[in-house]
Design a protein around this motif. Sequence first.
Motif, PDB file in Angstrom:
ATOM      1  N   ALA B 179       0.829  -1.196   0.000  1.00 35.81           N
ATOM      2  CA  ALA B 179       0.000   0.000   0.000  1.00 35.81           C
ATOM      3  C   ALA B 179       0.869   1.253   0.000  1.00 35.81           C
ATOM      4  N   GLU B 180       1.883   1.239   0.815  1.00 37.35           N
ATOM      5  CA  GLU B 180       2.795   2.388   0.899  1.00 37.35           C
ATOM      6  C   GLU B 180       3.459   2.695  -0.428  1.00 37.35           C
ATOM      7  N   ARG B 181       3.712   1.636  -1.178  1.00 38.35           N
ATOM      8  CA  ARG B 181       4.334   1.813  -2.490  1.00 38.35           C
ATOM      9  C   ARG B 181       3.368   2.430  -3.500  1.00 38.35           C
ATOM     10  N   GLY B 182       2.161   2.707  -3.022  1.00 41.84           N
ATOM     11  CA  GLY B 182       1.204   3.381  -3.892  1.00 41.84           C
ATOM     12  C   GLY B 182       0.367   2.445  -4.742  1.00 41.84           C
ATOM     13  N   ARG B 183       0.463   1.155  -4.452  1.00 39.47           N
ATOM     14  CA  ARG B 183      -0.336   0.212  -5.235  1.00 39.47           C
ATOM     15  C   ARG B 183      -1.791   0.308  -4.778  1.00 39.47           C
ATOM     16  N   ARG B 184      -2.707   0.159  -5.699  1.00 33.03           N
ATOM     17  CA  ARG B 184      -4.122   0.338  -5.380  1.00 33.03           C
ATOM     18  C   ARG B 184      -4.949  -0.925  -5.607  1.00 33.03           C
ATOM     19  N   ARG B 185      -4.558  -1.726  -6.600  1.00 32.07           N
ATOM     20  CA  ARG B 185      -5.355  -2.911  -6.921  1.00 32.07           C
ATOM     21  C   ARG B 185      -4.520  -4.150  -6.584  1.00 32.07           C
ATOM     22  N   ILE B 186      -4.554  -4.468  -5.313  1.00 30.48           N
ATOM     23  CA  ILE B 186      -3.624  -5.446  -4.762  1.00 30.48           C
ATOM     24  C   ILE B 186      -4.282  -6.805  -4.589  1.00 30.48           C
ATOM     25  N   GLY B 187      -3.643  -7.827  -5.142  1.00 28.73           N
ATOM     26  CA  GLY B 187      -4.203  -9.180  -5.069  1.00 28.73           C
ATOM     27  C   GLY B 187      -3.418 -10.083  -4.124  1.00 28.73           C
ATOM     28  N   HIS B 214      -8.843  -2.811   0.387  1.00 34.83           N
ATOM     29  CA  HIS B 214      -9.072  -4.257   0.349  1.00 34.83           C
ATOM     30  C   HIS B 214     -10.177  -4.610  -0.628  1.00 34.83           C
ATOM     31  N   ASP B 215      -9.877  -5.559  -1.524  1.00 35.38           N
ATOM     32  CA  ASP B 215     -10.879  -6.035  -2.479  1.00 35.38           C
ATOM     33  C   ASP B 215     -10.909  -7.556  -2.437  1.00 35.38           C
ATOM     34  N   PRO B 216     -11.911  -8.126  -1.744  1.00 34.21           N
ATOM     35  CA  PRO B 216     -11.984  -9.574  -1.534  1.00 34.21           C
ATOM     36  C   PRO B 216     -11.934 -10.351  -2.853  1.00 34.21           C
ATOM     37  N   ASP B 217     -12.426  -9.748  -3.935  1.00 33.68           N
ATOM     38  CA  ASP B 217     -12.424 -10.428  -5.230  1.00 33.68           C
ATOM     39  C   ASP B 217     -11.017 -10.762  -5.698  1.00 33.68           C
ATOM     40  N   ARG B 218     -10.061 -10.016  -5.218  1.00 36.39           N
ATOM     41  CA  ARG B 218      -8.693 -10.219  -5.703  1.00 36.39           C
ATOM     42  C   ARG B 218      -7.929 -11.259  -4.883  1.00 36.39           C
ATOM     43  N   GLU B 219      -8.651 -12.008  -4.081  1.00 36.38           N
ATOM     44  CA  GLU B 219      -7.980 -13.076  -3.325  1.00 36.38           C
ATOM     45  C   GLU B 219      -8.163 -14.389  -4.056  1.00 36.38           C
ATOM     46  N   LEU B 220      -7.059 -15.076  -4.265  1.00 39.42           N
ATOM     47  CA  LEU B 220      -7.111 -16.367  -4.945  1.00 39.42           C
ATOM     48  C   LEU B 220      -6.495 -17.409  -4.019  1.00 39.42           C
ATOM     49  N   LEU B 221      -7.368 -18.142  -3.341  1.00 44.27           N
ATOM     50  CA  LEU B 221      -6.878 -19.121  -2.368  1.00 44.27           C
ATOM     51  C   LEU B 221      -7.140 -20.530  -2.880  1.00 44.27           C
ATOM     52  N   LEU B 234      -1.110 -19.824 -11.059  1.00 39.60           N
ATOM     53  CA  LEU B 234      -2.044 -18.930 -10.361  1.00 39.60           C
ATOM     54  C   LEU B 234      -1.866 -17.478 -10.794  1.00 39.60           C
ATOM     55  N   LEU B 235      -0.638 -17.122 -11.156  1.00 38.85           N
ATOM     56  CA  LEU B 235      -0.442 -15.758 -11.646  1.00 38.85           C
ATOM     57  C   LEU B 235      -1.321 -15.534 -12.868  1.00 38.85           C
ATOM     58  N   GLU B 236      -1.308 -16.480 -13.778  1.00 42.36           N
ATOM     59  CA  GLU B 236      -2.128 -16.321 -14.979  1.00 42.36           C
ATOM     60  C   GLU B 236      -3.602 -16.220 -14.623  1.00 42.36           C
ATOM     61  N   ARG B 237      -4.040 -17.105 -13.729  1.00 40.24           N
ATOM     62  CA  ARG B 237      -5.459 -17.074 -13.360  1.00 40.24           C
ATOM     63  C   ARG B 237      -5.832 -15.736 -12.720  1.00 40.24           C
ATOM     64  N   ALA B 238      -4.953 -15.255 -11.852  1.00 37.46           N
ATOM     65  CA  ALA B 238      -5.248 -13.997 -11.159  1.00 37.46           C
ATOM     66  C   ALA B 238      -5.332 -12.838 -12.145  1.00 37.46           C
ATOM     67  N   LEU B 239      -4.412 -12.822 -13.082  1.00 37.39           N
ATOM     68  CA  LEU B 239      -4.419 -11.718 -14.049  1.00 37.39           C
ATOM     69  C   LEU B 239      -5.571 -11.839 -15.035  1.00 37.39           C
ATOM     70  N   HIS B 242      -8.442 -10.436 -13.118  1.00 34.18           N
ATOM     71  CA  HIS B 242      -8.317  -9.001 -12.833  1.00 34.18           C
ATOM     72  C   HIS B 242      -7.078  -8.444 -13.523  1.00 34.18           C
ATOM     73  N   PRO B 243      -7.204  -8.160 -14.810  1.00 32.25           N
ATOM     74  CA  PRO B 243      -6.025  -7.734 -15.588  1.00 32.25           C
ATOM     75  C   PRO B 243      -5.406  -6.450 -15.066  1.00 32.25           C
ATOM     76  N   ASP B 244      -6.165  -5.666 -14.313  1.00 35.87           N
ATOM     77  CA  ASP B 244      -5.633  -4.371 -13.880  1.00 35.87           C
ATOM     78  C   ASP B 244      -4.878  -4.449 -12.550  1.00 35.87           C
ATOM     79  N   THR B 245      -4.713  -5.662 -12.013  1.00 37.62           N
ATOM     80  CA  THR B 245      -3.994  -5.819 -10.744  1.00 37.62           C
ATOM     81  C   THR B 245      -2.618  -5.169 -10.836  1.00 37.62           C
ATOM     82  N   ASP B 246      -2.256  -4.394  -9.825  1.00 31.11           N
ATOM     83  CA  ASP B 246      -0.938  -3.745  -9.899  1.00 31.11           C
ATOM     84  C   ASP B 246       0.021  -4.210  -8.797  1.00 31.11           C
ATOM     85  N   ALA B 247      -0.447  -5.140  -7.947  1.00 29.31           N
ATOM     86  CA  ALA B 247       0.455  -5.718  -6.948  1.00 29.31           C
ATOM     87  C   ALA B 247      -0.108  -7.051  -6.484  1.00 29.31           C
ATOM     88  N   LEU B 248       0.804  -7.961  -6.178  1.00 27.67           N
ATOM     89  CA  LEU B 248       0.383  -9.285  -5.717  1.00 27.67           C
ATOM     90  C   LEU B 248       1.229  -9.718  -4.536  1.00 27.67           C
TER      91      LEU B 248
END
Lengths: 339, 339
Positions: B179-187, B214-221, B234-239, B242-248
Amino acid sequence: MADVAAAAGVSAMTVSRALRRPDSVSAEVRARVEEASRRLGFVPSRVASALASARTMTVAVLIPSLTNAVFIDLLAGVQETLSPHGYQPLIGVTGYGPEAEERVLRAQLAHDPDGVILTGLDHTPGTWDLLRSLTVPVVHTMDLTTEGGLGDGGHGDGGVRTVGFSQFDAGYAIGAHLAERGRRRIGLIAGQLDPRTRQRCDGWRQALRDAGRHDPDRELLVPDATSVALGAELLERALAAHPDTDALFLCNDDLAQGALFQCARLGIPVPERLAVAGFNDLAGAAWTVPPLTTVATPRRAIGVEAARLLIAGMEDRAQSRPEPRCVDLGFRLMVRETT
Amino acid sequence: MADVAAAAGVSAMTVSRALRRPDSVSAEVRARVEEASRRLGFVPSRVASALASARTMTVAVLIPSLTNAVFIDLLAGVQETLSPHGYQPLIGVTGYGPEAEERVLRAQLAHDPDGVILTGLDHTPGTWDLLRSLTVPVVHTMDLTTEGGLGDGGHGDGGVRTVGFSQFDAGYAIGAHLAERGRRRIGLIAGQLDPRTRQRCDGWRQALRDAGRHDPDRELLVPDATSVALGAELLERALAAHPDTDALFLCNDDLAQGALFQCARLGIPVPERLAVAGFNDLAGAAWTVPPLTTVATPRRAIGVEAARLLIAGMEDRAQSRPEPRCVDLGFRLMVRETT
DNA sequence: GCTTCCTTTGTTAGCGGTAACATATCGACC
DNA sequence: GGTCGATATGTTACCGCTAACAAAGGAAGC
């Protein structure tokens, strides 16, 4: 046990029998004993059992290191095979030293293991003496007795059982593969110079000689434990010494992964300018960029097979001296994209 | 021992004393016993010693898996600490299941270990009962009793000793860092959903909530064991989701390495378009391209400290009930270039 | 009905050490 | 010289279970 016996209205001996070989007692008694045993939370003492029966249900497993994935896989194979039969592995860590191995073995033998599994075949004379004096089965792993360059330490092959693969042949296969790919200036990088690593190197060397392309100057051997970091460092050193190198065999995958990372960092195209081959097919080798050519070694299978042989020998109440066996589990050259 | 005694012209008891506590006998007798012992190749039976003295010099060590480097490091720390004191670790593999853990513990207890080391704090009631009934010291690892979200299984904290670090705080640290790094769409990507992994995820979640991102949709467990291959997949599935993810945040470094490899393959610039963070600081994490931001966990140190605590408890002949202790060995956020 | 044999259970004597106590030895001290 | 205490060694009894043998009971065979 006396309490359980009293509760079940039988003798202690019958309790022992009911719990160890249920069909050696009548169904009715068995049920009573099991019930009483459960109710009282009775757990038979393996120590006392071991003392009385001369079977400890333990197996000494000697490996060089706990931080090398190769031996962990071996151990995992051993553990998963012994466990269902009620045997407990006793791990001993030798740190790659034959003298330390002898010390550790001596310490383990005080536990009276019912079997022994060792890594490699390079033992001190004292170790061979100890092994010879044992009445329990012993299995050596990760190597083959027929291997050249071992030096038979006066122990003959009499009764030595081994499960492994030919390190020499595996090294040869990688060397031949690089030569076949048309590489001409082929280098070698190795760490952790244990006998198995040396045999791999010998095989590689032989392959290059057979191809007429062996250049001793391109060998970079260091004693340090292998790691990704070391691979990265040694790649730089190797290229600094011989910038024209067009192929490298790294004796372990962690070295190779480190080398690949460093290539990416330095902008060296793999495999175009430099082919890279590793060894062991460790986790992730198929996923590096590009995927790493390496040799898949049957480490877990070796552990499983060694444990099986041992169990066979341990259950064999006839104590028939088992014929020496040398189980070759082979290896597979995994040609991927780094070559 | 009787033979040695006869050879040295003393009683068996004196042999026992001479070998176990050399300064409890006279120098002259000690020399005679040692000479006779060596000459006859006498190795005292630990089994008999264990039965007579009620000390087996073994320690049960229960870990979830032998193929996860985290627990191997723990085990290595335990082993290297116990070994010089003459203790033998007895490894038990639980496969991450509390029920299996109880079974394995029961089996290990038959060996009468002088101490027990467990992984985590999520045990079955049966396991807690067993532990409570023991008269030997017990140490839990990799977690802290003060941890939230555990659910005190009715066992109180009475006497529970733990060595570990706060999985929650560590997860929080990573989340806060992203978050501190300025990421907004974090998975989030996690495998092997054991309680410790869940706590890390909880921490991460809390950090993102605190940052309002926090966006629960971006959790891949997923329940599968973590691996480099799984990370790539899983990286492929996550992207894809949510193609706009900017941090994982990937809950283990092997997943993170797989993800990094896949990013390289897909041409996704890290960290420019996607920040990647791992966990554990496994071997090689500092050498990936780019070097991986992760959390260094003191796995080996935990093993060492757990073994130390145990040894202190075991040597304490006074059997003084030790005060419950909760040793926090902390963690370190390793900020590298992937974030 | 009486052997004979097999199955099931019990009895005895250890396995190889060590705890606990008993005994010997010696010097120091009064 | 006698007593005391410290040190060194010996004696006894067991740790908790199981091998080996003994005994009891029942079925099968004649």
